[in-house]
Scaffold this motif. Structure first.
Motif, PDB file in Angstrom:
ATOM      1  N   ALA A  45       3.757   2.403  -0.355  1.00  0.00           N
ATOM      2  CA  ALA A  45       4.595   2.689  -1.310  1.00  0.00           C
ATOM      3  C   ALA A  45       5.284   1.347  -2.103  1.00  0.00           C
ATOM      4  O   ALA A  45       5.531   1.702  -3.293  1.00  0.00           O
ATOM      5  N   LEU A  46       4.904   0.368  -1.432  1.00  0.00           N
ATOM      6  CA  LEU A  46       5.461  -0.888  -2.063  1.00  0.00           C
ATOM      7  C   LEU A  46       4.414  -1.120  -3.193  1.00  0.00           C
ATOM      8  O   LEU A  46       4.728  -1.869  -4.418  1.00  0.00           O
ATOM      9  N   TYR A  66       2.805   0.823  -5.107  1.00  0.00           N
ATOM     10  CA  TYR A  66       3.146   1.706  -6.063  1.00  0.00           C
ATOM     11  C   TYR A  66       4.376   1.215  -6.639  1.00  0.00           C
ATOM     12  O   TYR A  66       4.425   1.105  -8.002  1.00  0.00           O
ATOM     13  N   GLY A  67       5.355   0.919  -6.155  1.00  0.00           N
ATOM     14  CA  GLY A  67       6.797   0.488  -6.626  1.00  0.00           C
ATOM     15  C   GLY A  67       6.329  -0.750  -7.472  1.00  0.00           C
ATOM     16  O   GLY A  67       7.134  -0.960  -8.418  1.00  0.00           O
ATOM     17  N   ARG A  68       5.472  -1.668  -7.037  1.00  0.00           N
ATOM     18  CA  ARG A  68       5.296  -2.880  -7.560  1.00  0.00           C
ATOM     19  C   ARG A  68       4.238  -2.775  -8.669  1.00  0.00           C
ATOM     20  O   ARG A  68       3.726  -3.791  -9.248  1.00  0.00           O
TER      21      ARG A  68
END
Lengths: 156, 83
Positions: free
Chosen positions: A113-114, A116-118
């Motif tokens: 998820a990180l 993706y978030g970044r």
């Protein structure tokens, strides 16, 4: 925001199983206790690990007083506590012990998820890696729970 | 993959002293059980099935484990999206 993390063997193994170790480069500092490295090395160093930038650190695992966890998990918690780093683990018992000492804990799904978030992964790739984590690795996680995590990617 | 399945079925049949057809039958039952549990837990987590019904169908341990995992995964994904 600067992110420092220390990993136990779980995320290193699980992310390697889906060729996703490069996501750990999202962290500004990645620490690997020597005990953890030895545990991973015992099963053969994963392909992507030598190319990853990380610092091997010594840890006093005896600081973490529980017999429920293995030496690598205790070492990673000790380093996380000492350095104020995020603990990366996929073990629920290690997560509970670390949380009790005030350490922030995240697992392999959080790392995806990180990514993706970044902006390292698009939504399709992040979803596909989360599903691969559930289907193709030794990590035990209920399929429906992973799907809930994938749905949350759309909330961003 | 097909060859690997055949090899495994043959090895299981020999080791257990069973006909290969029975190995296939057991594999189907076990696979169906897993798929059934996934479906029940998905319906429960999506709010389509009451907790007590889910416990009745797959057992308290699996429901509680799924609840704990949901809490962890939701927290992790939320963190990953906002860190």
């Amino acid at each position: 925001m600067t992110l420092a993390a220390v990993s136990d063997a779980g995320p290193l193994i699980h992310l390697a199983e889906i060729d996703s170790l490069e996501l750990l480069a999202t962290f500004d500092t990645l620490l690997v206790p020597e005990t953890v490295y030895k545990e991973v090395d015992a099963g053969g160093v994963p392909d992507g690990l030598p190319g990853l930038s990380y610092e091997l650190v010594e840890a006093d695992e005896s600081r973490v007083k529980t017999e429920e966890l293995d030496a690598g998990e205790r070492a990673a918690i000790a380093v996380a506590e000492e350095r104020g780093a995020v603990l990366l683990t996929d073990d629920l018992a290690a997560r509970d012990t670390a949380s009790d000492t005030g350490v922030e804990v995240r697992g392999s799904i959080g790392i995806i998820a990180l990514g993706y978030g970044r902006g390292l992964l698009d939504r399709h790739e992040a979803a596909s890696r989360m599903r691969a984590l559930q289907r193709e690795t030794s990590l035990f996680v209920t399929e429906a729970v992973v799907e809930r995590g994938i749905d949350m990617l759309d909330d961003q | 993959m097909a060859a690997e399945i055949s090899d495994r079925v043959r090895e299981l049949a020999e080791a257990r002293g069973l006909p290969e057809s029975e190995v296939f039958e057991q594999a189907l039952e076990r696979g169906l059980e897993d798929l059934w549990e996934d479906l029940v837990l998905a319906r429960y987590l999506d709010g389509e099935l009451a907790r007590e019904k889910a416990i009745e169908r797959v057992g308290r341990t699996k429901v509680e484990r799924a609840e704990r995992e949901r809490e962890v995964v939701e927290g992790d994904v939320d963190w990953g999206l906002n860190a």
